[in-house]
Design an enzyme around this catalytic site. Structure first.
Site: not given
Ligand code: UDX
Length: 453
Positions: A256, A258
């Site tokens: 999630c 990045q």
């Protein structure tokens, strides 16, 4: 969905997937993912009001509420490649819902999507040809891996966004009533659609930014003799900042942080806000810096070369409590070490050898990389004959290892590079190790090595 089935015995929950092997696994003894407590919940409700099937269309046609939880990866090519979210799976799911529906439905965005995706989904659903009315809601998921079941049983908040029309409010109420069976109503927040969509991206970007902030401080700690754990403790005592989620380390990973931060960057760029985009882009850049800084520290400490040396890697998952390796910092660190021609020997209690080899195989020459990647059955095997040990996931068992035994089997000088600050550095130094901990005062030894910045 399993927790929903547990908490709402009168609601029939059917999980559908186009992959039959995955559905078979959900119906079998070995679930396709490891998540503490999940197997118990699934077993308690499976066959009662929780079903897993590949018969997608029939069950979507029958449903009153459809949660869409398909993958929304970062685009790898075309417009916005490397930042924008690929909505291809979402679009095909929406087209399928439109095609098979003969009755009105509430369609819920569970996957994390860019802000204003619901508008596109509404347009696709509007073409269903059977005159059926749909309402699209945004109900982003805030659970974290490793604590998913607890997070779902007792969420900080449930967020539901919908249209500000009578039908929209009705749909929001329908979903609210489902959650209200077990979530206190003051924790159920209702907003407009765009706020709900954006809140998920914002929450993950804020969390990622916290980790990047403490990691930026960790680099300065190493340069000055400050200790990042002490600084984080002192800083976190201010209730406006708070003490949680301030652990410096080798960098954040997971599916999630990045992806969502880059999706936010892209949304800012597309909205003509380059300064806002640049601000969030730096959160990801800082994370890349932290991973490469770690590799440089390993190499420079070991006399500027790891070529032909064995390096043990303890932990490959992106955090403890999961076998998930998506965007795990261990992948980049291992690639960095392999690029320096090290031999890496990886041990992780939850990640399979196939997964590790797949993550580390370069597209161009997979066989070549494989010859320098070994997967060990335990930490002792991984460290035997190694020059250095890198700890990259904070598994509890790494705190309790017999480091004296490990030291005995290693080449000398024996190095420990603790990317998660789990070991007692003082104790290890007494055993004879040269120890590096992220953001902590450096050993005599390391401080005399060329700067790793
Ligand atoms: C995250 C969010 O926490 C969750 O709310 C959202 O729904 C999905 O994304 P998850 O990816 O499962 O959940 O893991 P999280 O616990 O947030 O950790 C993410 C990464 O940050 C891990 O690699 C972790 O090791 C790292 N991290 C976390 C730190 O380096 N330091 C910290 O203090 C906290």
């Amino acid at each position: 969905m399993a927790v929903m089935a547990l908490k709402c015995p009168d609601i029939e929950v059917v999980v559908v997937d186009v992959s039959r092997p995955r559905i078979d696994a959900w119906n079998g003894d070995h679930l396709p993912i490891f998540e503490p407590g999940l197997a118990e919940v699934v077993k308690a409700r499976r066959g009662k009001n929780l079903f897993f099937t590949a018969d997608v269309e029939r069950h979507v046609a029958d449903a009153d509420i459809v949660f869409v939880s398909v993958n929304t990866p970062t685009k790898t090519r075309g417009l916005g490649a490397g930042k924008a979210v690929d909505l291809a799976y979402w679009e095909s799911a929406a087209r399928m819902v439109a095609d098979v529906s003969h009755s009105g439905k509430v369609v819920v965005e569970k996957s994390t999507v860019p802000v204003r995706t619901a508008e596109a989904i509404e347009k696709i659903l509007a073409h269903n040809g059977h005159g059926v009315e749909f309402q699209v809601l945004s109900n982003p998921e805030f659970l974290a891996e490793g604590t998913a079941v607890g997070d779902l049983l007792c969420p900080d908040r449930v967020l539901i966004g919908g249209r500000d029309s009578a039908a929209g409010r009705n749909a929001v109420q329908t979903l609210r009533d489902v959650y209200a069976r077990w979530v206190p109503v003051d924790r159920i927040i209702t907003t407009n659609l765009w706020s709900a969509e954006l809140s998920k991206l914002a929450a993950n970007a804020f969390l990622a930014q916290r980790v990047s902030s403490v990691n930026a401080i960790s680099a300065l700690c190493e340069a000055t003799g400050a200790d990042v754990t002490e600084v984080a403790r002192a800083v976190g005592k201010d209730p406006r900042i708070g003490g949680r989620f301030l652990d410096a380390g080798v960098g954040f990973g997971g599916s999630c942080f990045q992806k969502d931060t880059l999706s936010l960057v892209y949304a800012c760029e597309c909205s003509g806000l380059p300064e806002a985009a640049g601000y969030w882009r730096q959160v990801v850049a800082m994370n890349d810096y932290q991973k490469s800084r770690f590799v440089r520290r390993v190499v420079s400490s070991m006399f500027n070369t790891v070529a032909g040396k064995k390096v043990a890697v303890l932990g490959f998952a992106f955090k403890k409590g999961t076998g998930d390796t998506r965007e795990s910092p261990a992948i980049d660190v291992c690639r960095g070490l392999l690029g320096e021609r090290a031999h890496v020997s990886v041990y992780d209690p939850m990640v399979s050898e196939e997964q590790i080899q797949r993550d580390l195989a370069p597209a161009a020459a997979p066989a070549k990389a494989r010859s320098r990647v070994a997967v060990a059955r335990d930490a002792y095997e991984a460290a035997r004959g190694a020059h250095g040990v890198c700890i990259l996931t904070e598994w509890d068992e790494f705190r309790a290892l017999d480091y004296r035994r490990i030291h005995g089997g290693m080449e000398k000088p024996a190095f420990v590079f603790d990317g998660r600050n789990v070991v007692d550095a003082g104790e290890l130094r007494e055993m004879g190790f040269v120890v590096y901990c992220v953001g902590k005062p450096l050993d005599e030894w390391l401080s005399h090595m060329p700067a790793a910045a």
